[in-house]
Write a protein that holds these residues in place. Structure first.
Motif, PDB file in Angstrom:
ATOM      1  N   GLU A 530       0.832  -1.208   0.000  1.00 14.70           N
ATOM      2  CA  GLU A 530       0.000   0.000   0.000  1.00 14.70           C
ATOM      3  C   GLU A 530       0.868   1.260   0.000  1.00 14.70           C
ATOM      4  OE1 GLU A 530      -3.025   2.376   3.041  1.00 14.70           O
ATOM      5  OE2 GLU A 530      -2.533   0.269   3.406  1.00 14.70           O
ATOM      6  N   ILE A 531       1.938   1.284   0.805  1.00 13.36           N
ATOM      7  CA  ILE A 531       2.762   2.480   0.963  1.00 13.36           C
ATOM      8  C   ILE A 531       3.820   2.580  -0.138  1.00 13.36           C
ATOM      9  CG2 ILE A 531       4.253   3.783   2.534  1.00 13.36           C
ATOM     10  CD1 ILE A 531       1.365   3.442   3.509  1.00 13.36           C
ATOM     11  N   LYS A 532       4.402   1.439  -0.534  1.00 14.83           N
ATOM     12  CA  LYS A 532       5.507   1.403  -1.505  1.00 14.83           C
ATOM     13  C   LYS A 532       6.643   2.352  -1.095  1.00 14.83           C
ATOM     14  CE  LYS A 532       2.611   0.132  -5.473  1.00 14.83           C
ATOM     15  NZ  LYS A 532       1.432  -0.231  -4.661  1.00 14.83           N
ATOM     16  N   PRO A 533       7.248   2.082   0.054  1.00 19.63           N
ATOM     17  CA  PRO A 533       8.229   3.034   0.609  1.00 19.63           C
ATOM     18  C   PRO A 533       9.564   3.038  -0.132  1.00 19.63           C
ATOM     19  CG  PRO A 533       8.155   1.053   1.957  1.00 19.63           C
ATOM     20  CD  PRO A 533       7.057   0.911   0.935  1.00 19.63           C
ATOM     21  N   HIS A 534      10.220   4.207  -0.103  1.00 19.34           N
ATOM     22  CA  HIS A 534      11.599   4.308  -0.583  1.00 19.34           C
ATOM     23  C   HIS A 534      12.576   3.900   0.517  1.00 19.34           C
ATOM     24  CE1 HIS A 534       9.346   7.419  -2.975  1.00 19.34           C
ATOM     25  NE2 HIS A 534       9.966   6.789  -3.963  1.00 19.34           N
ATOM     26  N   GLN A 535      12.155   4.077   1.765  1.00 22.53           N
ATOM     27  CA  GLN A 535      12.974   3.745   2.919  1.00 22.53           C
ATOM     28  C   GLN A 535      12.153   2.934   3.912  1.00 22.53           C
ATOM     29  OE1 GLN A 535      14.423   7.470   4.640  1.00 22.53           O
ATOM     30  NE2 GLN A 535      16.507   6.698   4.518  1.00 22.53           N
ATOM     31  N   ILE A 536      12.785   1.919   4.495  1.00 21.61           N
ATOM     32  CA  ILE A 536      12.154   1.128   5.548  1.00 21.61           C
ATOM     33  C   ILE A 536      13.116   1.086   6.724  1.00 21.61           C
ATOM     34  CG2 ILE A 536      11.341  -1.172   6.241  1.00 21.61           C
ATOM     35  CD1 ILE A 536      10.691  -1.674   3.264  1.00 21.61           C
ATOM     36  N   PHE A 537      12.615   1.435   7.904  1.00 21.64           N
ATOM     37  CA  PHE A 537      13.380   1.294   9.138  1.00 21.64           C
ATOM     38  C   PHE A 537      12.735   0.194   9.974  1.00 21.64           C
ATOM     39  CE2 PHE A 537      14.392   5.567   7.775  1.00 21.64           C
ATOM     40  CZ  PHE A 537      15.735   5.731   8.127  1.00 21.64           C
ATOM     41  N   ALA A 538      13.561  -0.707  10.523  1.00 21.19           N
ATOM     42  CA  ALA A 538      13.039  -1.817  11.316  1.00 21.19           C
ATOM     43  C   ALA A 538      13.981  -2.109  12.477  1.00 21.19           C
ATOM     44  CB  ALA A 538      12.872  -3.077  10.451  1.00 21.19           C
ATOM     45  N   ALA A 539      13.433  -2.693  13.524  1.00 19.88           N
ATOM     46  CA  ALA A 539      14.230  -3.042  14.704  1.00 19.88           C
ATOM     47  C   ALA A 539      15.073  -4.267  14.388  1.00 19.88           C
ATOM     48  CB  ALA A 539      13.321  -3.307  15.899  1.00 19.88           C
ATOM     49  N   GLY A 540      16.387  -4.103  14.391  1.00 25.21           N
ATOM     50  CA  GLY A 540      17.292  -5.180  13.983  1.00 25.21           C
ATOM     51  C   GLY A 540      17.855  -5.967  15.141  1.00 25.21           C
ATOM     52  N   ASP A 541      16.997  -6.446  16.043  1.00 29.23           N
ATOM     53  CA  ASP A 541      17.471  -7.232  17.178  1.00 29.23           C
ATOM     54  C   ASP A 541      17.646  -8.682  16.748  1.00 29.23           C
ATOM     55  OD1 ASP A 541      17.599  -5.202  19.226  1.00 29.23           O
ATOM     56  OD2 ASP A 541      15.443  -5.077  19.016  1.00 29.23           O
ATOM     57  N   LEU A 542      18.670  -8.915  15.961  1.00 25.61           N
ATOM     58  CA  LEU A 542      18.882 -10.216  15.344  1.00 25.61           C
ATOM     59  C   LEU A 542      19.264 -11.297  16.341  1.00 25.61           C
ATOM     60  CD1 LEU A 542      20.945  -8.872  12.333  1.00 25.61           C
ATOM     61  CD2 LEU A 542      18.601  -9.685  12.246  1.00 25.61           C
ATOM     62  N   SER A 543      19.738 -10.897  17.509  1.00 28.69           N
ATOM     63  CA  SER A 543      20.227 -11.887  18.466  1.00 28.69           C
ATOM     64  C   SER A 543      19.174 -12.313  19.471  1.00 28.69           C
ATOM     65  CB  SER A 543      21.426 -11.326  19.224  1.00 28.69           C
ATOM     66  OG  SER A 543      21.023 -10.217  19.999  1.00 28.69           O
ATOM     67  N   ASP A 544      17.955 -11.900  19.287  1.00 24.92           N
ATOM     68  CA  ASP A 544      16.886 -12.215  20.223  1.00 24.92           C
ATOM     69  C   ASP A 544      16.048 -13.346  19.640  1.00 24.92           C
ATOM     70  OD1 ASP A 544      14.816 -12.234  22.028  1.00 24.92           O
ATOM     71  OD2 ASP A 544      13.891 -10.399  21.299  1.00 24.92           O
ATOM     72  N   PRO A 545      16.392 -14.625  19.938  1.00 21.84           N
ATOM     73  CA  PRO A 545      15.768 -15.738  19.206  1.00 21.84           C
ATOM     74  C   PRO A 545      14.298 -15.975  19.537  1.00 21.84           C
ATOM     75  CG  PRO A 545      17.184 -16.567  20.941  1.00 21.84           C
ATOM     76  CD  PRO A 545      17.409 -15.084  20.891  1.00 21.84           C
ATOM     77  N   HIS A 546      13.836 -15.505  20.708  1.00 17.97           N
ATOM     78  CA  HIS A 546      12.476 -15.835  21.113  1.00 17.97           C
ATOM     79  C   HIS A 546      11.605 -14.600  21.361  1.00 17.97           C
ATOM     80  CE1 HIS A 546      13.953 -19.886  21.556  1.00 17.97           C
ATOM     81  NE2 HIS A 546      14.856 -19.477  22.414  1.00 17.97           N
TER      82      HIS A 546
END
Length: 661
Positions: A530-546
């Protein structure tokens, strides 16, 4: 592959024990020369869990072929969940039988009723025993519901049962941040046996999320002793996530000491640590591999990492490092490659300098060849994904404000409702206010009064661990929504650009959430389309397995994979920020956004709009600081690190790493 290449290969550094073939043990010996007990690193937590489950399954089958019992020592907590999930899968899909398994659990809270949702009896049955064919009489878990004067005899009997079963064939362990194994806290003796102990405050804090507050966590527990654990024929200790990195380093590379009970495993003849890449991040072979062997310096990030490390070790800025500094600290290879400290210093200084930008959405009409973001389009459609309804302003509030001020079309998407994090007391305050205000407006309403009575009665009768009524959960969700909208308004985000995705995996009413589903991914996909963004920001807590952050990120990454062929995706860049507890290492940072003192105060005020998370917040973890304090301390620390390296002196910095689908 030579050793220097192997050290830098993602596929080999983060792999199982087959990384070091038996016919060439000298390679492993060299890479692990600082480690006092065998540690095997897997890239992902799921890989580590699958490997441990396969080893347990092999042992069960081996014992079955010998017509013998397989005696397992089992652990609880979030770490072994993946192992138990894999074992259940092996039982259902490959016919792995548990009929010959005898199990002894490490510990149990005291006092604790077995029927409680907090009990380890409940945990083990829910996650393993109820799904496999283990015989009930072969299950042994310490009793938390006996009287105190019965504990001594119970513990002696527990030890006797282990001996009568032939001893533990394989003991599975986790590790607490105090270094405890089982509930053997610092100070435990190496010859200790099953007994009752007092829990460390840090251990109780770590458990507080599950108990809805540290005041609900029992102060004591019954646990196998260190001596009991050490008598097992084989021991596997698992650790997952970067919050375990510091204690793993101490347990694997440090000295044996009662102050860190896990270090006793260094003296076990058949003990191994199975860890994921995040938990391994502080080990010397991962954090500073140049101290272990010659490295392949083609990786620019590794070069930057080494130079930053050298600056911190010598307490010098980049441009003051000398040839002697490099030679004295095991980095002479870099001088050979780059010719001189001067040439290398200039290169790394310029690389770090180019990460700093006051234009997180790109600077219009500017040369962007050395900037983190593109200049065009000048006004971008931006999506900021926030796992909970406050992670956006806590983690990147200054950047969010800057993006809005610079004219970008900023959308904030809250992925979960966050209702579990609203305390009953806080919700009760809103219920009472609404009732009083309704009476003031129209002298009452029968339907509203009935709802008020229902919620008040539920809160009065509700016991620890009970699930909220759907109406109460809806109310708590509404509280979080109103706070999020207020924070967005204050940050300059238009109301129509605030979105609540309410991903279904979260809506269990409990601290433990459901697995991610196709429905969760579809919601994210539809929103992005719906938005088709040019930029996406996301929480990159890659080490949190659960945790919720990791599941929310997984939903985004799976959605992006599904959408990769969309035209708009070809022009969309993804930036990852970190949560309230940690920041990216400076060698990883690809965009650093300076925050002025005024912007930092505005960010603080935006965080204050989330009042339910300021007054008696439910999930503060082991940190006594409020969220705004954690965020500011982290942002100050990043700016100070850039300053120490010789960059401009800023008040605060928010940092991002680019993700490439």
């Amino acid at each position: 592959m030579d050793l220097s290449k192997k050290l830098q290969s993602t596929d080999s550094l983060f792999a199982d024990e087959n990384l070091f073939p038996a016919e060439n043990p000298t390679e492993r010996e060299l890479l692990t020369k600082y480690e006092n007990t065998p540690a095997y690193i897997y890239k992902e937590a799921t890989d580590a869990s699958a490997a441990v489950a396969q080893e347990i399954a092999s042992l069960i089958r081996e014992k079955q072929s010998q017509n013998k019992k397989c005696v397992l020592g089992l652990a609880t907590g979030s770490t072994p969940l993946g192992v138990y999930k894999e074992l259940v899968k092996l039982h259902k899909e490959e016919g792995l039988s548990f009929e010959n398994v005898v199990s002894f659990n490490l510990d149990e809270y005291f006092p604790m009723d077995p029927s409680s949702s907090h009990s380890y009896h409940h945990f083990m049955h829910k996650n393993l025993f109820d799904h496999v064919d283990v015989l009930p009489e072969n299950i042994h878990i310490p009793a938390g519901n006996i009287s105190l004067d019965q504990v001594h005899d119970f513990c002696l009997d527990y030890e006797e049962k282990i001996k009568s079963a032939g001893g533990i064939d394989l003991q599975l362990l986790g590790i607490g941040r105090t270094g405890h194994i089982g509930f053997n806290e610092p100070g435990a003796r190496s010859n200790s046996h099953t007994r009752i102990i007092v829990l460390d405050t840090l251990t109780r804090r770590d458990a507080s999320n599950s108990f809805n507050g540290i005041h609900n966590v029992p102060q004591r527990a019954i646990t196998m002793g260190v001596g009991t654990i050490m008598s097992a024929k084989k021991v596997i200790l698992m650790a997952l996530g970067e919050n375990k990195a510091n204690i793993i380093k101490k347990a694997v590379e440090g000295n044996v000491t009662p102050l860190l009970p896990a270090s006793f495993l260094q003296n076990h003849p058949n003990a191994r640590f199975i860890i994921d890449s995040a938990a391994a991040s502080d080990l010397i072979r991962v954090k500073t591999p140049w101290l272990v062997a010659s490295c392949d310096w083609d990786d620019e990030r590794l070069v930057r990492k080494a130079v930053v490390w050298l600056c911190q070790k010598t307490d010098k800025p980049i441009l003051k490092l000398t040839d002697k500094d490099y030679n004295d600290n095991g980095l002479s290879d870099l001088i050979v490659i780059f010719g001189s400290a001067y040439s290398l210093n200039i290169k790394v200084f310029n690389d770090l300098q180019s990460t700093i930008t006051g234009w997180p959405g790109g600077k219009p009409n500017a040369d962007d060849s050395r900037r983190p973001e593109r200049a065009e389009p000048a006004q971008k459609r931006v999506v900021v994904f926030s796992p909970h309804p406050d992670d956006d302003v806590i983690s990147m509030g200054g950047t969010l404000i800057r993006l809005a001020d610079q004219g970008h079309d900023v959308h904030v998407a809250y992925q979960v409702s966050g209702n579990v994090a609203v305390s009953d007391e806080y919700a009760n305050r809103f219920i009472s206010f609404h009732n009083s205000f309704s009476n003031y407006i129209d002298e009452g309403n029968e339907k509203q009064k009935a709802m008020y009575d229902k919620l008040v009665a539920h809160l009065k009768e509700k016991e620890d661990g009970d699930i909220d009524l759907p109406e109460l959960r809806k109310l708590k969700s509404l509280i979080r929504r109103m706070e999020a909208k207020a924070a967005c308004r204050y940050s300059g985000i238009r109301s129509k650009n605030v979105h609540f995705l309410d991903l279904p995996f979260y809506e269990t009413g409990k601290a433990q959430k459901a697995p991610i589903s196709e429905k969760d991914v579809r919601i994210v996909m539809d929103f992005l389309n719906e938005i088709k963004p040019h930029q996406i920001f996301a929480a990159g807590d890659l080490s949190d397995p659960h945790g919720t952050h990791r599941v929310c990120l997984d939903a985004i990454l799976i959605a992006l994979e599904q959408l990769k062929d969309e035209d708009w995706m070809q022009e969309s860049w993804i930036w990852l920020y970190r949560g309230a507890w940690a920041e990216w290492d400076i060698d990883q940072i690809e965009m650093a956004v300076p925050i002025s003192p005024q912007e930092l105060l505005k960010k603080r005020e935006a965080i204050f709009r989330h009042q339910s998370q300021k007054e008696g917040a439910m999930f503060m973890g082991n940190d006594d600081r409020e969220f705004w304090q954690r965020a500011e301390d982290r942002n100050h620390a990043t700016a100070e690190l850039y300053n120490q390296l010789g960059m401009a002196e800023y008040e605060a910095i928010e940092a991002f790493v680019r993700y490439y689908p």
